[in-house]
Design an enzyme around this catalytic site. Structure first.
Site, mmCIF file in Angstrom:
data_model
loop_
_atom_site.group_PDB
_atom_site.id
_atom_site.type_symbol
_atom_site.label_atom_id
_atom_site.label_comp_id
_atom_site.label_asym_id
_atom_site.label_seq_id
_atom_site.Cartn_x
_atom_site.Cartn_y
_atom_site.Cartn_z
ATOM 1 N N CYS A 1 1.614 -6.307 8.139
ATOM 2 C CA CYS A 1 2.567 -7.548 8.701
ATOM 3 C C CYS A 1 1.986 -8.085 10.373
ATOM 4 C CB CYS A 1 3.350 -6.651 9.069
ATOM 5 S SG CYS A 1 5.542 -7.865 8.359
ATOM 6 N N HIS B 1 4.933 -1.972 5.638
ATOM 7 C CA HIS B 1 4.236 -1.113 6.432
ATOM 8 C C HIS B 1 4.557 0.186 6.009
ATOM 9 C CE1 HIS B 1 6.100 -3.051 10.423
ATOM 10 N NE2 HIS B 1 6.507 -3.925 9.411
ATOM 11 N N GLU C 1 2.857 2.846 7.727
ATOM 12 C CA GLU C 1 3.168 3.548 8.478
ATOM 13 C C GLU C 1 4.781 4.456 8.645
ATOM 14 O OE1 GLU C 1 3.397 0.838 8.981
ATOM 15 O OE2 GLU C 1 4.551 0.404 10.873
HETATM 16 N N1 GLN Z 1 8.218 -11.556 11.572
HETATM 17 C C1 GLN Z 1 7.130 -10.744 12.177
HETATM 18 C C2 GLN Z 1 6.229 -11.709 12.526
HETATM 19 O O1 GLN Z 1 5.998 -13.232 12.179
HETATM 20 C C3 GLN Z 1 6.058 -9.497 11.745
HETATM 21 C C4 GLN Z 1 7.077 -8.200 10.801
HETATM 22 C C5 GLN Z 1 6.428 -7.015 11.386
HETATM 23 O O2 GLN Z 1 5.675 -6.881 11.743
HETATM 24 N N2 GLN Z 1 7.309 -6.122 10.221
HETATM 25 O O3 GLN Z 1 5.769 -11.453 13.739
#
Ligand code: GLN
Length: 198
Positions: A79, A172, A174
Protein backbone atom coordinates in the site's frame (compact mmCIF):
# COMPACT_ATOMS: atom_id res chain seq x y z
CA UNK A 1 25.04 -14.39 4.09
CA UNK A 2 22.34 -12.92 6.30
CA UNK A 3 18.82 -14.25 5.87
CA UNK A 4 17.28 -11.55 8.06
CA UNK A 5 14.19 -9.89 6.62
CA UNK A 6 13.90 -6.24 7.60
CA UNK A 7 10.68 -4.31 8.06
CA UNK A 8 10.96 -0.56 7.65
CA UNK A 9 9.74 0.76 10.99
CA UNK A 10 9.50 4.52 10.53
CA UNK A 11 5.71 4.67 10.46
CA UNK A 12 2.72 2.46 9.75
CA UNK A 13 1.85 -1.20 10.20
CA UNK A 14 5.34 -2.63 10.70
CA UNK A 15 4.73 -4.68 13.87
CA UNK A 16 2.13 -6.92 12.24
CA UNK A 17 4.65 -7.90 9.58
CA UNK A 18 7.19 -8.77 12.27
CA UNK A 19 4.54 -11.00 13.89
CA UNK A 20 3.73 -12.67 10.56
CA UNK A 21 7.40 -13.32 9.76
CA UNK A 22 8.02 -14.68 13.26
CA UNK A 23 5.02 -17.00 12.89
CA UNK A 24 6.61 -18.25 9.65
CA UNK A 25 9.89 -18.90 11.49
CA UNK A 26 11.72 -16.22 9.48
CA UNK A 27 14.43 -14.19 11.22
CA UNK A 28 13.45 -10.54 11.03
CA UNK A 29 14.11 -7.09 12.47
CA UNK A 30 12.73 -3.59 12.51
CA UNK A 31 14.74 -1.12 10.42
CA UNK A 32 15.07 2.56 11.24
CA UNK A 33 18.73 3.31 10.61
CA UNK A 34 21.05 2.66 7.70
CA UNK A 35 23.25 0.26 9.66
CA UNK A 36 20.17 -1.83 10.49
CA UNK A 37 19.35 -1.98 6.79
CA UNK A 38 22.86 -3.28 6.11
CA UNK A 39 22.10 -6.33 8.26
CA UNK A 40 19.12 -7.34 6.10
CA UNK A 41 18.81 -9.65 3.12
CA UNK A 42 15.41 -8.26 2.08
CA UNK A 43 13.00 -5.55 3.15
CA UNK A 44 9.27 -5.00 3.60
CA UNK A 45 7.98 -1.43 3.36
CA UNK A 46 4.68 -1.55 5.23
CA UNK A 47 1.42 0.28 4.72
CA UNK A 48 0.88 3.60 6.44
CA UNK A 49 0.96 7.09 5.04
CA UNK A 50 3.28 7.50 2.07
CA UNK A 51 3.76 11.26 2.46
CA UNK A 52 4.78 10.89 6.11
CA UNK A 53 6.98 7.90 5.37
CA UNK A 54 8.67 9.79 2.57
CA UNK A 55 9.47 12.66 4.95
CA UNK A 56 10.86 10.26 7.52
CA UNK A 57 12.96 8.44 4.93
CA UNK A 58 14.64 11.75 4.19
CA UNK A 59 14.92 12.70 7.85
CA UNK A 60 16.60 9.38 8.68
CA UNK A 61 18.85 9.82 5.64
CA UNK A 62 17.65 6.57 4.13
CA UNK A 63 16.60 7.60 0.63
CA UNK A 64 19.86 6.79 -1.17
CA UNK A 65 20.44 3.69 0.97
CA UNK A 66 17.00 2.31 0.12
CA UNK A 67 17.53 2.95 -3.60
CA UNK A 68 20.87 1.11 -3.43
CA UNK A 69 19.34 -1.71 -1.38
CA UNK A 70 16.58 -2.22 -3.95
CA UNK A 71 19.12 -2.66 -6.75
CA UNK A 72 20.45 -5.85 -5.21
CA UNK A 73 18.00 -7.14 -2.63
CA UNK A 74 14.32 -8.11 -2.67
CA UNK A 75 11.67 -5.69 -1.47
CA UNK A 76 7.95 -5.96 -0.84
CA UNK A 77 5.87 -2.80 -0.65
CA UNK A 78 2.42 -2.79 0.91
CA UNK A 79 0.00 0.00 0.00
CA UNK A 80 1.94 3.13 1.12
CA UNK A 81 5.07 0.97 0.68
CA UNK A 82 3.98 0.18 -2.89
CA UNK A 83 3.49 3.90 -3.53
CA UNK A 84 7.06 4.53 -2.38
CA UNK A 85 8.43 1.77 -4.63
CA UNK A 86 6.86 3.22 -7.80
CA UNK A 87 8.63 5.43 -10.30
CA UNK A 88 5.67 7.74 -10.92
CA UNK A 89 3.47 8.85 -8.05
CA UNK A 90 1.88 12.09 -9.15
CA UNK A 91 2.18 13.64 -5.68
CA UNK A 92 5.19 15.85 -5.15
CA UNK A 93 5.21 15.09 -1.42
CA UNK A 94 6.23 11.52 -2.14
CA UNK A 95 9.79 11.02 -3.30
CA UNK A 96 9.56 7.69 -5.05
CA UNK A 97 12.31 5.09 -4.78
CA UNK A 98 11.99 4.06 -8.46
CA UNK A 99 12.06 0.34 -7.81
CA UNK A 100 9.10 -0.69 -9.99
CA UNK A 101 8.24 0.95 -13.31
CA UNK A 102 4.61 1.69 -12.53
CA UNK A 103 2.25 4.60 -12.14
CA UNK A 104 0.41 5.08 -8.88
CA UNK A 105 -2.73 7.00 -8.03
CA UNK A 106 -3.04 7.57 -4.29
CA UNK A 107 -6.41 6.87 -2.65
CA UNK A 108 -7.71 5.56 -5.98
CA UNK A 109 -10.92 4.14 -4.52
CA UNK A 110 -12.04 7.52 -3.20
CA UNK A 111 -13.30 8.41 0.23
CA UNK A 112 -16.59 6.56 0.25
CA UNK A 113 -15.09 3.15 -0.23
CA UNK A 114 -11.82 4.00 1.40
CA UNK A 115 -11.79 0.61 3.11
CA UNK A 116 -13.22 -2.65 1.86
CA UNK A 117 -12.45 -6.35 1.63
CA UNK A 118 -12.58 -8.57 -1.43
CA UNK A 119 -11.87 -12.18 -2.36
CA UNK A 120 -8.99 -12.41 -4.83
CA UNK A 121 -7.57 -15.17 -6.99
CA UNK A 122 -3.81 -15.35 -6.47
CA UNK A 123 -1.76 -16.33 -9.47
CA UNK A 124 1.03 -17.52 -7.17
CA UNK A 125 -1.41 -19.98 -5.55
CA UNK A 126 -3.50 -20.76 -8.58
CA UNK A 127 -5.08 -23.98 -7.32
CA UNK A 128 -5.68 -22.66 -3.81
CA UNK A 129 -8.74 -21.04 -2.26
CA UNK A 130 -9.49 -17.37 -2.84
CA UNK A 131 -7.68 -14.86 -0.65
CA UNK A 132 -9.59 -12.34 1.49
CA UNK A 133 -7.79 -9.03 0.89
CA UNK A 134 -8.27 -5.92 3.03
CA UNK A 135 -7.92 -2.61 1.20
CA UNK A 136 -7.46 0.56 3.29
CA UNK A 137 -7.36 3.85 1.38
CA UNK A 138 -5.63 1.86 -1.30
CA UNK A 139 -3.78 3.27 -4.29
CA UNK A 140 -4.29 2.23 -7.90
CA UNK A 141 -1.24 0.72 -9.61
CA UNK A 142 -0.63 0.37 -13.35
CA UNK A 143 2.25 -0.74 -15.51
CA UNK A 144 2.85 -1.61 -19.13
CA UNK A 145 6.31 -2.93 -18.47
CA UNK A 146 6.78 -6.38 -19.98
CA UNK A 147 8.86 -7.58 -17.03
CA UNK A 148 6.00 -7.06 -14.64
CA UNK A 149 3.72 -9.90 -13.76
CA UNK A 150 0.25 -9.23 -12.36
CA UNK A 151 -0.38 -11.69 -9.52
CA UNK A 152 -3.86 -10.54 -8.50
CA UNK A 153 -6.59 -8.28 -9.87
CA UNK A 154 -9.66 -6.62 -8.44
CA UNK A 155 -12.35 -5.41 -10.86
CA UNK A 156 -9.97 -6.02 -13.74
CA UNK A 157 -7.22 -3.80 -12.26
CA UNK A 158 -3.88 -5.02 -10.94
CA UNK A 159 -3.64 -5.01 -7.14
CA UNK A 160 -0.54 -7.19 -6.75
CA UNK A 161 2.45 -7.26 -9.08
CA UNK A 162 5.87 -8.84 -9.15
CA UNK A 163 9.02 -7.86 -10.96
CA UNK A 164 11.85 -10.31 -10.31
CA UNK A 165 12.12 -10.66 -6.54
CA UNK A 166 10.25 -7.42 -5.83
CA UNK A 167 6.55 -7.36 -5.10
CA UNK A 168 4.00 -4.60 -4.61
CA UNK A 169 0.42 -4.91 -3.42
CA UNK A 170 -2.32 -2.46 -2.57
CA UNK A 171 -3.99 -4.49 0.21
CA UNK A 172 -2.77 -5.47 3.70
CA UNK A 173 -1.59 -9.10 4.03
CA UNK A 174 -0.43 -8.52 7.62
CA UNK A 175 -4.05 -8.07 8.76
CA UNK A 176 -4.98 -11.71 8.22
CA UNK A 177 -3.68 -15.05 9.42
CA UNK A 178 -3.30 -16.12 5.81
CA UNK A 179 0.43 -16.02 5.10
CA UNK A 180 0.27 -16.85 1.38
CA UNK A 181 1.36 -13.38 0.26
CA UNK A 182 4.47 -13.34 2.47
CA UNK A 183 5.28 -16.91 1.44
CA UNK A 184 4.88 -16.01 -2.25
CA UNK A 185 7.47 -13.24 -1.84
CA UNK A 186 9.82 -15.33 0.35
CA UNK A 187 9.82 -18.12 -2.25
CA UNK A 188 11.67 -15.78 -4.60
CA UNK A 189 14.80 -15.67 -2.46
CA UNK A 190 14.65 -16.97 1.12
CA UNK A 191 16.74 -20.11 1.77
CA UNK A 192 13.95 -21.77 3.78
CA UNK A 193 11.35 -21.13 1.06
CA UNK A 194 13.36 -20.81 -2.11
CA UNK A 195 12.01 -22.57 -5.14
CA UNK A 196 11.27 -21.71 -8.73
CA UNK A 197 8.86 -18.78 -9.03
CA UNK A 198 5.42 -20.15 -9.81
N1 GLN B 1 -3.56 6.23 1.41
C1 GLN B 1 -2.26 5.98 1.95
C2 GLN B 1 -1.20 6.78 1.21
O1 GLN B 1 -1.47 7.38 0.25
C3 GLN B 1 -1.89 4.52 1.88
C4 GLN B 1 -2.81 3.73 2.78
C5 GLN B 1 -2.24 2.46 3.27
O2 GLN B 1 -1.02 2.25 3.31
N2 GLN B 1 -3.11 1.62 3.71
O3 GLN B 1 -0.08 6.80 1.64
Amino acid sequence: MSDVVGVLALQGAFDKHIEMLQALGVRCRRVRFAQELDECAALIIPGGESTTMSLLIQKFDLYGRLCEFAKEKPMMGICAGAILMADEVGDSRVIALNVIPMTVVRNAYGRQVSSFSAELRLKCDAGGPTYLAHFIRAPGIKSNNENIEVLAEYNGEAVMMRMGRNMVLTFHPELTNDSRIHVCWLKGFHPAYKQELL
